[in-house]
Design an enzyme around this catalytic site. Structure first.
Site, PDB file in Angstrom:
ATOM      1  N   SER A  21     -12.961  22.967 119.830  1.00  0.00           N
ATOM      2  CA  SER A  21     -12.233  22.555 118.627  1.00  0.00           C
ATOM      3  C   SER A  21     -11.720  23.788 117.887  1.00  0.00           C
ATOM      4  O   SER A  21     -12.319  24.868 117.991  1.00  0.00           O
ATOM      5  CB  SER A  21     -13.216  21.793 117.735  1.00  0.00           C
ATOM      6  OG  SER A  21     -12.723  21.705 116.432  1.00  0.00           O
ATOM      7  N   TYR A  63     -21.516  20.762 114.220  1.00  0.00           N
ATOM      8  CA  TYR A  63     -20.470  20.489 115.220  1.00  0.00           C
ATOM      9  C   TYR A  63     -19.685  21.756 115.569  1.00  0.00           C
ATOM     10  O   TYR A  63     -19.545  22.107 116.752  1.00  0.00           O
ATOM     11  CB  TYR A  63     -19.532  19.423 114.657  1.00  0.00           C
ATOM     12  CG  TYR A  63     -18.283  19.175 115.471  1.00  0.00           C
ATOM     13  CD1 TYR A  63     -18.335  18.475 116.674  1.00  0.00           C
ATOM     14  CD2 TYR A  63     -17.034  19.627 115.030  1.00  0.00           C
ATOM     15  CE1 TYR A  63     -17.172  18.234 117.418  1.00  0.00           C
ATOM     16  CE2 TYR A  63     -15.876  19.384 115.760  1.00  0.00           C
ATOM     17  CZ  TYR A  63     -15.955  18.689 116.959  1.00  0.00           C
ATOM     18  OH  TYR A  63     -14.815  18.462 117.688  1.00  0.00           O
TER      19      TYR A  63
HETATM   20  N1  LIG Z   1      -9.821  14.177 117.799  1.00  0.00           N
HETATM   21  C1  LIG Z   1      -9.749  15.369 117.246  1.00  0.00           C
HETATM   22  O1  LIG Z   1      -9.108  15.568 116.205  1.00  0.00           O
HETATM   23  C2  LIG Z   1     -10.431  16.540 117.908  1.00  0.00           C
HETATM   24  C3  LIG Z   1     -10.225  17.811 117.356  1.00  0.00           C
HETATM   25  C4  LIG Z   1     -10.838  18.891 117.960  1.00  0.00           C
HETATM   26  C5  LIG Z   1     -11.624  18.717 119.073  1.00  0.00           C
HETATM   27  N2  LIG Z   1     -11.816  17.476 119.579  1.00  0.00           N
HETATM   28  C6  LIG Z   1     -12.664  17.330 120.764  1.00  0.00           C
HETATM   29  O2  LIG Z   1     -11.957  16.622 121.743  1.00  0.00           O
HETATM   30  C7  LIG Z   1     -12.865  15.852 122.539  1.00  0.00           C
HETATM   31  C8  LIG Z   1     -12.437  14.390 122.563  1.00  0.00           C
HETATM   32  O3  LIG Z   1     -12.414  13.944 121.231  1.00  0.00           O
HETATM   33  P1  LIG Z   1     -11.976  12.477 120.793  1.00  0.00           P
HETATM   34  O4  LIG Z   1     -11.448  12.599 119.423  1.00  0.00           O
HETATM   35  O5  LIG Z   1     -11.214  11.819 121.856  1.00  0.00           O
HETATM   36  O6  LIG Z   1     -13.445  11.805 120.643  1.00  0.00           O
HETATM   37  P2  LIG Z   1     -13.963  10.283 120.727  1.00  0.00           P
HETATM   38  O7  LIG Z   1     -12.859   9.339 120.466  1.00  0.00           O
HETATM   39  O8  LIG Z   1     -15.175  10.219 119.866  1.00  0.00           O
HETATM   40  O9  LIG Z   1     -14.407  10.198 122.263  1.00  0.00           O
HETATM   41  C9  LIG Z   1     -15.496  10.960 122.667  1.00  0.00           C
HETATM   42  C10 LIG Z   1     -15.902  10.581 124.064  1.00  0.00           C
HETATM   43  O10 LIG Z   1     -17.129  11.287 124.347  1.00  0.00           O
HETATM   44  C11 LIG Z   1     -18.088  10.368 124.849  1.00  0.00           C
HETATM   45  N3  LIG Z   1     -19.437  10.740 124.481  1.00  0.00           N
HETATM   46  C12 LIG Z   1     -19.938  10.920 123.235  1.00  0.00           C
HETATM   47  N4  LIG Z   1     -21.261  11.149 123.304  1.00  0.00           N
HETATM   48  C13 LIG Z   1     -21.589  11.120 124.622  1.00  0.00           C
HETATM   49  C14 LIG Z   1     -22.810  11.270 125.343  1.00  0.00           C
HETATM   50  N5  LIG Z   1     -23.989  11.465 124.714  1.00  0.00           N
HETATM   51  N6  LIG Z   1     -22.783  11.199 126.692  1.00  0.00           N
HETATM   52  C15 LIG Z   1     -21.619  10.956 127.343  1.00  0.00           C
HETATM   53  N7  LIG Z   1     -20.432  10.796 126.728  1.00  0.00           N
HETATM   54  C16 LIG Z   1     -20.434  10.871 125.374  1.00  0.00           C
HETATM   55  C17 LIG Z   1     -17.698   9.020 124.237  1.00  0.00           C
HETATM   56  O11 LIG Z   1     -18.104   7.967 125.103  1.00  0.00           O
HETATM   57  P3  LIG Z   1     -19.385   7.018 124.883  1.00  0.00           P
HETATM   58  O12 LIG Z   1     -19.590   6.846 123.426  1.00  0.00           O
HETATM   59  O13 LIG Z   1     -18.970   5.773 125.622  1.00  0.00           O
HETATM   60  O14 LIG Z   1     -20.517   7.716 125.588  1.00  0.00           O
HETATM   61  C18 LIG Z   1     -16.180   9.106 124.230  1.00  0.00           C
HETATM   62  O15 LIG Z   1     -15.651   8.650 125.448  1.00  0.00           O
HETATM   63  C19 LIG Z   1     -14.249  16.060 121.920  1.00  0.00           C
HETATM   64  O16 LIG Z   1     -14.944  17.069 122.599  1.00  0.00           O
HETATM   65  C20 LIG Z   1     -13.918  16.523 120.511  1.00  0.00           C
HETATM   66  O17 LIG Z   1     -14.959  17.295 119.957  1.00  0.00           O
HETATM   67  C21 LIG Z   1     -11.234  16.372 119.019  1.00  0.00           C
END
Ligand SMILES: NC(=O)c1ccc[n+]([C@@H]2O[C@H](COP(=O)([O-])OP(=O)(O)OC[C@H]3O[C@@H](n4cnc5c(N)ncnc54)[C@H](OP(=O)(O)O)[C@@H]3O)[C@@H](O)[C@H]2O)c1
Length: 230
Positions: A133, A149
């Site tokens: 991130s 985080y």
């Molecule tokens: N969205 C943003 O603005 C943003 C910004 C910076 C970085 N990121 C990073 O980008 C990545 C994707 O983010 P997103 O926004 O798409 O997040 P999201 O919508 O919360 O999706 C996260 C995914 O991770 C899985 N996950 C969470 N805990 C888990 C566990 N214990 N074991 C296995 N899988 C797990 C969830 O699946 P289940 O719950 O089904 O397990 C889900 O499929 C993340 O690493 C996040 O930190 C996002």
């Protein structure tokens, strides 16, 4: 062209879910979709014949689970460590469990997944893409409430450099993408009402293209993927 086996961790929703759909457009790709919610993935990807879903939990016995799943595969070309756990709490309100879970899912889980995948990737000139991130990118703007985080995401950046030094002469690449805000459920839950400038699908487009191509030119790098500065 060589058929690619692609593992996406965190595929049940958000950016990971969009990535699986984009990778699956090329019928030569075989996609392994992982997250805790098998039912949701099966629903998301029904009709996509080149996607296989497995329940996978980064909060426990990660190496053993990953090794069991990867034992079904001859090789792995691309591993995207996309799953993430976000806790938004004032520093003094963070419990031991909050901090531990962030580090378990975001750091230890990633490292153990890589340990399990490595033997299958050294034969393919594989590419590992870690999703970090902007909060974990040195010198970026920081946000109150994200100390568990964002420090865990900074550790993923550091892991990328350390792994890359250790495997600099091996036929494998690891890179780390530090994402800016993208409109997903994670963002909505952590910052209700905040409007991100990028959709989950747009962010996924970039990551998919990067995962497929960038290792020809880039190895061991930490890249900010953000429309804002710094
Ligand atoms: N969205 C943003 O603005 C943003 C910004 C910076 C970085 N990121 C990073 O980008 C990545 C994707 O983010 P997103 O926004 O798409 O997040 P999201 O919508 O919360 O999706 C996260 C995914 O991770 C899985 N996950 C969470 N805990 C888990 C566990 N214990 N074991 C296995 N899988 C797990 C969830 O699946 P289940 O719950 O089904 O397990 C889900 O499929 C993340 O690493 C996040 O930190 C996002």
């Amino acid at each position: 062209m060589h058929k690619k086996t692609i593992v996406v961790v965190g595929a049940s929703r958000g950016i990971g879910c969009e990535m699986v759909k984009l990778f699956a457009k090329n019928s030569d790709n075989e996609i392994i979709a992982l997250s805790r919610n098998h039912e949701k993935m099966a629903l998301n990807f029904q009709g996509l014949k080149n996607v296989r879903c497995y329940a996978f939990d980064l909060s426990k016995s990660v190496f053993t689970q990953a090794q069991a799943i990867f034992s079904n595969l001859n090789s792995i070309d691309i591993l995207v460590n996309n799953a993430g756990k976000l806790v938004n709490k004032a520093f003094t309100d963070l419990s031991h469990e909050d901090i531990q879970l962030c580090y378990q899912v975001n750091v230890i889980g990633v490292m153990e997944t890589v340990q399990a995948a490595l033997p299958k990737m050294l034969t393919t000139n594989g590419h590992i893409v870690n999703i970090s991130s902007m909060g974990g990118f040195q010198g970026s703007v920081k946000f109150a409430g994200l100390s568990a985080y964002s420090t865990s995401k900074a550790a993923v950046c550091s892991f990328t450099e350390l792994f890359s030094e250790e495997y600099k002469d091996a036929p494998i690449s690891m890179n780390c993408l530090c994402l800016g805000a993208a409109q997903t459920e994670m963002l909505d839950e952590a910052f209700p009402g905040y409007q991100a400038p990028v959709s989950a699908e747009k962010m996924a487009e970039f990551i998919v293209d990067f995962s497929l191509n960038a290792n020809q030119w880039i190895k061991g790098k930490i890249l900010p993927i953000s429309l804002s500065t710094p």
